[in-house]
Design a protein around this motif. Sequence first.
Motif, PDB file in Angstrom:
ATOM      1  N   ALA A   1       0.833  -1.203   0.000  1.00 57.47           N
ATOM      2  CA  ALA A   1       0.000   0.000   0.000  1.00 57.47           C
ATOM      3  C   ALA A   1       0.866   1.251   0.000  1.00 57.47           C
ATOM      4  O   ALA A   1       0.524   2.257  -0.642  1.00 57.47           O
ATOM      5  CB  ALA A   1      -0.934  -0.007   1.213  1.00 57.47           C
ATOM      6  N   CYS A   2       1.979   1.217   0.718  1.00 57.26           N
ATOM      7  CA  CYS A   2       2.913   2.341   0.664  1.00 57.26           C
ATOM      8  C   CYS A   2       3.414   2.555  -0.759  1.00 57.26           C
ATOM      9  O   CYS A   2       3.552   3.702  -1.225  1.00 57.26           O
ATOM     10  CB  CYS A   2       4.113   2.089   1.582  1.00 57.26           C
ATOM     11  SG  CYS A   2       3.751   2.039   3.354  1.00 57.26           S
ATOM     12  N   TYR A   3       3.672   1.463  -1.468  1.00 61.14           N
ATOM     13  CA  TYR A   3       4.235   1.553  -2.812  1.00 61.14           C
ATOM     14  C   TYR A   3       3.227   2.039  -3.839  1.00 61.14           C
ATOM     15  O   TYR A   3       3.617   2.490  -4.919  1.00 61.14           O
ATOM     16  CB  TYR A   3       4.780   0.189  -3.258  1.00 61.14           C
ATOM     17  CG  TYR A   3       5.795  -0.423  -2.324  1.00 61.14           C
ATOM     18  CD1 TYR A   3       6.539   0.359  -1.446  1.00 61.14           C
ATOM     19  CD2 TYR A   3       6.018  -1.801  -2.310  1.00 61.14           C
ATOM     20  CE1 TYR A   3       7.469  -0.208  -0.584  1.00 61.14           C
ATOM     21  CE2 TYR A   3       6.952  -2.368  -1.461  1.00 61.14           C
ATOM     22  CZ  TYR A   3       7.672  -1.580  -0.602  1.00 61.14           C
ATOM     23  OH  TYR A   3       8.591  -2.145   0.247  1.00 61.14           O
ATOM     24  N   VAL A   4       1.933   1.932  -3.529  1.00 60.26           N
ATOM     25  CA  VAL A   4       0.914   2.351  -4.488  1.00 60.26           C
ATOM     26  C   VAL A   4       0.633   3.847  -4.375  1.00 60.26           C
ATOM     27  O   VAL A   4      -0.186   4.391  -5.127  1.00 60.26           O
ATOM     28  CB  VAL A   4      -0.373   1.511  -4.302  1.00 60.26           C
ATOM     29  CG1 VAL A   4      -1.303   2.103  -3.270  1.00 60.26           C
ATOM     30  CG2 VAL A   4      -1.105   1.312  -5.623  1.00 60.26           C
ATOM     31  N   VAL A   5       1.340   4.532  -3.478  1.00 62.94           N
ATOM     32  CA  VAL A   5       1.305   5.997  -3.393  1.00 62.94           C
ATOM     33  C   VAL A   5       2.585   6.495  -4.059  1.00 62.94           C
ATOM     34  O   VAL A   5       3.674   6.364  -3.489  1.00 62.94           O
ATOM     35  CB  VAL A   5       1.223   6.470  -1.930  1.00 62.94           C
ATOM     36  CG1 VAL A   5       1.230   7.990  -1.849  1.00 62.94           C
ATOM     37  CG2 VAL A   5      -0.026   5.905  -1.253  1.00 62.94           C
TER      38      VAL A   5
ATOM     39  N   GLN B   1       6.823   3.737 -11.599  1.00 68.88           N
ATOM     40  CA  GLN B   1       7.943   2.829 -11.813  1.00 68.88           C
ATOM     41  C   GLN B   1       8.594   2.462 -10.484  1.00 68.88           C
ATOM     42  O   GLN B   1       8.984   1.312 -10.263  1.00 68.88           O
ATOM     43  CB  GLN B   1       8.971   3.475 -12.737  1.00 68.88           C
ATOM     44  CG  GLN B   1       8.508   3.614 -14.176  1.00 68.88           C
ATOM     45  CD  GLN B   1       9.595   4.174 -15.078  1.00 68.88           C
ATOM     46  OE1 GLN B   1      10.592   4.735 -14.611  1.00 68.88           O
ATOM     47  NE2 GLN B   1       9.412   4.036 -16.378  1.00 68.88           N
ATOM     48  N   GLU B   2       8.697   3.461  -9.584  1.00 65.45           N
ATOM     49  CA  GLU B   2       9.311   3.191  -8.289  1.00 65.45           C
ATOM     50  C   GLU B   2       8.493   2.184  -7.486  1.00 65.45           C
ATOM     51  O   GLU B   2       9.035   1.291  -6.843  1.00 65.45           O
ATOM     52  CB  GLU B   2       9.461   4.484  -7.488  1.00 65.45           C
ATOM     53  CG  GLU B   2      10.451   5.484  -8.065  1.00 65.45           C
ATOM     54  CD  GLU B   2       9.822   6.435  -9.074  1.00 65.45           C
ATOM     55  OE1 GLU B   2      10.495   7.413  -9.451  1.00 65.45           O
ATOM     56  OE2 GLU B   2       8.661   6.207  -9.472  1.00 65.45           O
ATOM     57  N   GLY B   3       7.154   2.342  -7.531  1.00 62.78           N
ATOM     58  CA  GLY B   3       6.294   1.416  -6.808  1.00 62.78           C
ATOM     59  C   GLY B   3       6.438  -0.006  -7.328  1.00 62.78           C
ATOM     60  O   GLY B   3       6.511  -0.963  -6.549  1.00 62.78           O
ATOM     61  N   ALA B   4       6.486  -0.156  -8.652  1.00 62.86           N
ATOM     62  CA  ALA B   4       6.645  -1.489  -9.241  1.00 62.86           C
ATOM     63  C   ALA B   4       7.999  -2.084  -8.884  1.00 62.86           C
ATOM     64  O   ALA B   4       8.121  -3.284  -8.601  1.00 62.86           O
ATOM     65  CB  ALA B   4       6.471  -1.405 -10.755  1.00 62.86           C
ATOM     66  N   HIS B   5       9.039  -1.251  -8.881  1.00 69.44           N
ATOM     67  CA  HIS B   5      10.385  -1.730  -8.560  1.00 69.44           C
ATOM     68  C   HIS B   5      10.458  -2.201  -7.108  1.00 69.44           C
ATOM     69  O   HIS B   5      11.003  -3.278  -6.815  1.00 69.44           O
ATOM     70  CB  HIS B   5      11.401  -0.610  -8.797  1.00 69.44           C
ATOM     71  CG  HIS B   5      12.795  -0.957  -8.375  1.00 69.44           C
ATOM     72  ND1 HIS B   5      13.574  -1.866  -9.050  1.00 69.44           N
ATOM     73  CD2 HIS B   5      13.548  -0.519  -7.325  1.00 69.44           C
ATOM     74  CE1 HIS B   5      14.744  -1.977  -8.450  1.00 69.44           C
ATOM     75  NE2 HIS B   5      14.752  -1.170  -7.400  1.00 69.44           N
ATOM     76  N   LEU B   6       9.902  -1.413  -6.192  1.00 70.20           N
ATOM     77  CA  LEU B   6       9.927  -1.791  -4.779  1.00 70.20           C
ATOM     78  C   LEU B   6       9.118  -3.058  -4.539  1.00 70.20           C
ATOM     79  O   LEU B   6       9.492  -3.912  -3.725  1.00 70.20           O
ATOM     80  CB  LEU B   6       9.385  -0.645  -3.921  1.00 70.20           C
ATOM     81  CG  LEU B   6      10.279   0.591  -3.815  1.00 70.20           C
ATOM     82  CD1 LEU B   6       9.514   1.737  -3.161  1.00 70.20           C
ATOM     83  CD2 LEU B   6      11.544   0.285  -3.028  1.00 70.20           C
TER      84      LEU B   6
END
Length: 387
Positions: A101-105, A256-261
Motif C-alpha cells: 500500500a505504501c508503494y501504491v502511493v 515505476q518506483e512502486g513497481a520496482h519496490l
Amino acid sequence: MTYTQASMDALRHSGDELADSVVATLFERGEVGTFNTLMRYVSTSGAPLPDGLPDVARAYLEATSTPPAWVDWDEMEKARLFFIDNNVHISTALSFAAMPACYVVPHVARLLSATHGLDYPSKRMAETGQFTVYLMRPDAFEAGGRFLPAAQKVRLLHASIRHHLKRENRWDDQALGTPICQEDMIGGQMFFSLLVLDSLHRLGIHMSTEGAEAYFYAWRVVGAILGVDQAAVPRDLDEARQFLDRYMLRHMGPSQEGAHLTRQLIDLYEDVVPGTFFDPVVSALIRYLIGETCADWLQVPSTRWDSVVKVVPSMLGVLESIEDASPVGAWALDRLGHLTTLLELSSLTRGRVMHYAIPEQLKKDFGVSGGVPRTRRWTPPAPASAG
C-alpha cells in the motif's frame, strides 16, 4: 473529526518541528558522525546516555524518553495480547498489504526508493518487523525495553531524510509537499493499523471489537511518539476509515518506483521461503489483499495460486476453531506464531540489529546524495462517503 481536501492539503506542508531542528543543528555543527557512533550504545530505555553526546541530541533524547501522559495502559495490554493472538496474521498483513500500500502511493514510493539500499532491499521490512516486535513486548515502555530508543531514532531518521531532500533541492515541495509530511505520517499509521485490520478481516480472522480497537490505539500511541500531530490524527476506527479512504483517493496510482519496490519485496519473500514451489504464493497473497487494480499498478504477476489463496480464510477458520476449543491448542498456535515471526525477522535482518542511524547522505544509486475475549466480532468501518 472531518477530513477535507483543504485540511489534508495543510498537512502536506508540515513536518516534525522538534526532530527537524535537532537534525539541522547536528548537520550544521558537523556532529552527525559522533551522534551515530555513540547512539549504537543506546538501545534500551533507562540506560545512561553516553558521554560526548551532542547537547542538542541529549536534550532531544531526554525530552522524548517517556510515552505520552495520556496513554491508557490497560488498552495497551489488550493490544499486546491481540498481537500475541494474531502475530503471524499481522506479520502477513504488514508484509503483503501494508508495505505494498505504501508503494501504491507514487510520491511515497519515490521517497522510499531514494532511501533504500540496492544491496539490502530487506532493510525496510526488517526495520518495520523489528519495530513492531519491540512495541508489543511486555517491557516496551519500561526500563530495559527497546521500543522507545528505536522510536527516538526512527523520528530522527525521518527528519534527516527531510533535511537531505530539501538541502539538495531534489524534492518538489510545491508539488509533493514536505517529505514525510504529517499527511504521509498519518497515512503510514493508517496502513499499519486500519489496513492491517482490514487484511485480517479479509483473511477471515476472528477479531473482537475490543482487540481491533486496542490494536488501533497502540498505533495511535506510536504515532504520537513519532511526532504525528495529535490534533490531526484519527481518534477512532471510523475517523481512520474516513482519513484512509480520502488519502488513497488523493494519491494512489501506478509508478515505476512502486513497481520496482514491489518486485524487491516479492523477490525477498520468495528467497525467505525454502524451495520454489510456493514462490507464487507471495504474489497471490499481495493480489488478494490489496485488490486487482492496485496489484496491476504495482505489476504484481498473476499466478496459478491466485485462486488457491481464496481458500485461506477457510483454512484459518479451522485453525481458529481449534484455538477456541482447546487451551492447549491455543497455547501451541500462539507459540508457533511467535516462533514463526521471530524466524521471519531473523531472515530479514540476517541476524543483525537495526540501528536506525541518521544517514550522512542519501543513496546516490537512486539519484539522491490471545488474551482478548472474542466478543463483539469486529467488522471494518463502512467506506467514507465522497465529498
